[in-house]
Design a protein around this motif. Structure first.
Motif, mmCIF file in Angstrom:
data_model
loop_
_atom_site.group_PDB
_atom_site.id
_atom_site.type_symbol
_atom_site.label_atom_id
_atom_site.label_comp_id
_atom_site.label_asym_id
_atom_site.label_seq_id
_atom_site.Cartn_x
_atom_site.Cartn_y
_atom_site.Cartn_z
ATOM 1 N N THR A 113 0.780 -1.131 -0.061
ATOM 2 C CA THR A 113 -0.053 -0.094 -0.066
ATOM 3 C C THR A 113 0.798 1.322 -0.090
ATOM 4 O O THR A 113 0.421 2.425 0.319
ATOM 5 C CB THR A 113 -1.013 -0.100 1.149
ATOM 6 O OG1 THR A 113 -0.153 -0.097 2.583
ATOM 7 C CG2 THR A 113 -2.091 -1.055 1.011
ATOM 8 N N LYS A 171 -5.919 -1.573 2.557
ATOM 9 C CA LYS A 171 -6.610 -0.565 1.564
ATOM 10 C C LYS A 171 -7.836 0.120 2.135
ATOM 11 O O LYS A 171 -8.036 1.409 2.122
ATOM 12 C CB LYS A 171 -6.592 -1.295 0.064
ATOM 13 C CG LYS A 171 -5.357 -1.557 -0.618
ATOM 14 C CD LYS A 171 -5.668 -2.060 -1.948
ATOM 15 C CE LYS A 171 -4.541 -2.549 -2.664
ATOM 16 N NZ LYS A 171 -4.722 -3.255 -3.908
ATOM 17 N N ASP A 217 -5.680 -6.277 0.894
ATOM 18 C CA ASP A 217 -6.941 -5.517 0.566
ATOM 19 C C ASP A 217 -7.537 -5.115 1.800
ATOM 20 O O ASP A 217 -8.173 -4.015 1.921
ATOM 21 C CB ASP A 217 -7.962 -6.823 -0.057
ATOM 22 C CG ASP A 217 -7.538 -7.077 -1.260
ATOM 23 O OD1 ASP A 217 -6.789 -6.587 -1.980
ATOM 24 O OD2 ASP A 217 -8.026 -8.246 -1.561
#
Length: 311
Positions: free
Chosen positions: A24, A272, A269
């Motif tokens: 990220t 994020k 994920d």
């Protein structure tokens, strides 16, 4: 670019958090673990400061803020279960958001206390519930939401993940620290089931031993017979013949739910979403903590629907 600290850098799950921070495009400025076998950090953040004592780690974070105007945005917590509560509090005291592995705490009242602290802080407490981001689980939830059924889904959940003698010596073998088998290896399944099938209506425990547990959970839309074990003797014969030490099965009304793949990016994920302010907070995790707490303390019964492994 956000500044991260990581607690529990030598743990099994830590590399997934290191990868998520890296993927990220964020920065790890400090890490902590009482064990110093953390060479994995070289693959992600070789310049991060590392500490083996909490007091020095805590002081370092404070000095960065006061002397160098370097503020911590997130603390990722991968420490043993019983320390999560304390380390979340440390993160919020430092002005940082917390990202904590499951189980976020061991008891429901710990959530109540953290909620009060979170309200007094500008920071937020997040937990990792990666099964909610798995494509197969999302598809199942959507199917349950639109499908018209007469009666509830019938589910058999079986998870056997063999562990060696080290397990009992480690903190995981101490129920006061890990929460026991159902908490340590089952909490993410209970979260997934409640997320997909609705509120809990019944929670019965048939078996609760140090290395295995089994019971029956009824949700609004499902009747679940579950069995969890770390005993390799419980593995089905065909799994043993393959030389495998783990068996996972979720049978839903005669259909096997396939979700053995697709896990590699779920922590990334999760990060994020957390960075976007869409992470899973204390309220989302409450039901699963209530379930495992009740399993840990419930009186064993010999009636009701039992999993086939203990019939």
């Amino acid at each position: 670019m956000k500044n991260f600290a990581l607690m529990g850098a030598a743990g099994y799950i830590a590399p997934r958090h290191l990868k998520a921070i890296k993927d990220t495009n964020n920065n790890l400025i400090a890490a902590l673990d009482k064990f110093d076998s953390v060479g994995v950090m070289d693959s992600y953040f070789p310049n991060a400061d590392f500490f083996v004592e909490f007091e020095r780690f805590d002081r370092h974070i404070e000095k960065l803020r006061r002397n160098k105007n370097i503020n911590l945005d997130y603390v990722s917590i991968c420490t043993p279960n019983y320390l999560h509560d304390s380390h979340i509090r440390m993160a919020l005291r430092s002005g940082a958001n917390a990202i904590c592995e499951k189980p976020i705490v061991l008891n429901p009242w710990n959530i109540d206390a953290l909620e009060a602290i979170e309200k007094e802080s500008a920071a937020r407490i997040n937990t990792i519930l990666q099964l909610r981001l798995h494509e197969s689980i999302i598809a199942l939830k959507n199917k349950v939401a639109v499908e018209k059924r007469d009666g509830k889904y019938d589910i058999d959940l079986t998870y056997i993940t063999s562990r060696g003698k080290w397990y009992d010596i480690s903190w995981k073998g101490d129920e006061s620290k890990s929460g026991g088998i159902a908490t340590n290896i089952g909490v993410h399944f209970y979260d997934m089931l409640s997320w997909v099938f609705g509120n809990v209506q019944e929670n019965i425990v048939h078996l609760r031993e140090k290395n295995k547990a089994s019971g029956y959970l009824e949700f609004e839309n499902a009747r679940v017979r579950w069995f969890l074990s770390i005993d390799e003797n419980d593995l089905p014969a065909h799994i043993k013949q393959k030389g495998q030490r783990t068996y996972r099965s979720i049978d839903i009304s005669g259909e096997e739910l396939e979700f053995s793949k697709g896990f590699t990016e779920l922590h990334t994920d999760s990060y994020k979403k957390i960075i976007l302010g869409k992470g899973f907070g204390l309220q989302e995790v409450r039901t699963s903590i209530e379930i495992v707490h009740e399993i840990r303390n419930a009186e064993l019964v010999d009636t009701g629907e039992k999993h086939r492994f203990i019939k």
